[in-house]
Scaffold this motif. Structure first.
Motif, short mmCIF file in Angstrom:
data_model
loop_
_atom_site.label_atom_id
_atom_site.label_comp_id
_atom_site.label_asym_id
_atom_site.label_seq_id
_atom_site.Cartn_x
_atom_site.Cartn_y
_atom_site.Cartn_z
N SER A 27 0.80 -1.22 0.00
CA SER A 27 0.00 0.00 0.00
C SER A 27 0.83 1.27 0.00
O SER A 27 0.29 2.37 -0.15
CB SER A 27 -0.94 0.00 1.21
N LEU B 135 2.37 2.42 2.57
CA LEU B 135 2.21 3.03 3.89
C LEU B 135 3.30 2.51 4.82
O LEU B 135 3.90 1.46 4.56
CB LEU B 135 0.84 2.69 4.48
N THR C 238 1.70 2.88 10.52
CA THR C 238 0.40 3.36 10.05
C THR C 238 -0.55 2.18 9.87
O THR C 238 -1.71 2.23 10.32
CB THR C 238 0.54 4.13 8.72
N GLY D 249 -8.20 6.32 9.75
CA GLY D 249 -6.97 6.82 9.13
C GLY D 249 -7.33 8.00 8.26
O GLY D 249 -8.50 8.27 8.02
N ASP E 259 -6.16 9.76 2.45
CA ASP E 259 -5.12 9.31 1.54
C ASP E 259 -4.64 7.90 1.92
O ASP E 259 -4.51 7.03 1.05
CB ASP E 259 -3.94 10.29 1.56
N SER E 260 -4.42 7.67 3.20
CA SER E 260 -3.98 6.35 3.67
C SER E 260 -5.04 5.29 3.42
O SER E 260 -4.73 4.17 2.99
CB SER E 260 -3.62 6.39 5.16
N LYS F 168 -5.10 4.40 -0.28
CA LYS F 168 -3.96 3.56 -0.63
C LYS F 168 -4.19 2.12 -0.17
O LYS F 168 -3.90 1.17 -0.90
CB LYS F 168 -2.68 4.09 0.00
#
Length: 75
Positions: A19, A21, A25, A38, A41-42, A45
């Motif tokens: 991902s 990340l 995270t 989260g 954006d996270s 992803k």
């Protein structure tokens, strides 16, 4: 997230890699109670990585044999 990882036979580190990340995270997101928390954006992803790996997210109220939310491998 745990269920999706189990279906893919991957650990948190591999999911972080897929991902884009960081491992912390992914760990924080997976530790969320109920709904995964989260930043947008996270989350995007993560969803994209799971989708690319063949995971289908089942939303609440979506067609599912047993109802409810969850994950399954794409058919």
């Amino acid at each position: 997230m745990r269920a999706a990882r189990a279906l893919l036979s991957i650990d948190q580190r591999k999911l972080a890699e897929l991902s884009g990340l960081s491992l912390p995270t992914v760990q924080r997101m997976e530790a969320s109670e109920g709904v995964v928390r989260g930043n947008v954006d996270s989350l995007m992803k993560l969803v994209a990585a799971l989708d690319a790996a063949g995971i289908e997210l089942i939303g609440e109220g979506a067609v599912s044999q047993s109802g409810g939310r969850g994950v399954r491998l794409k058919g």
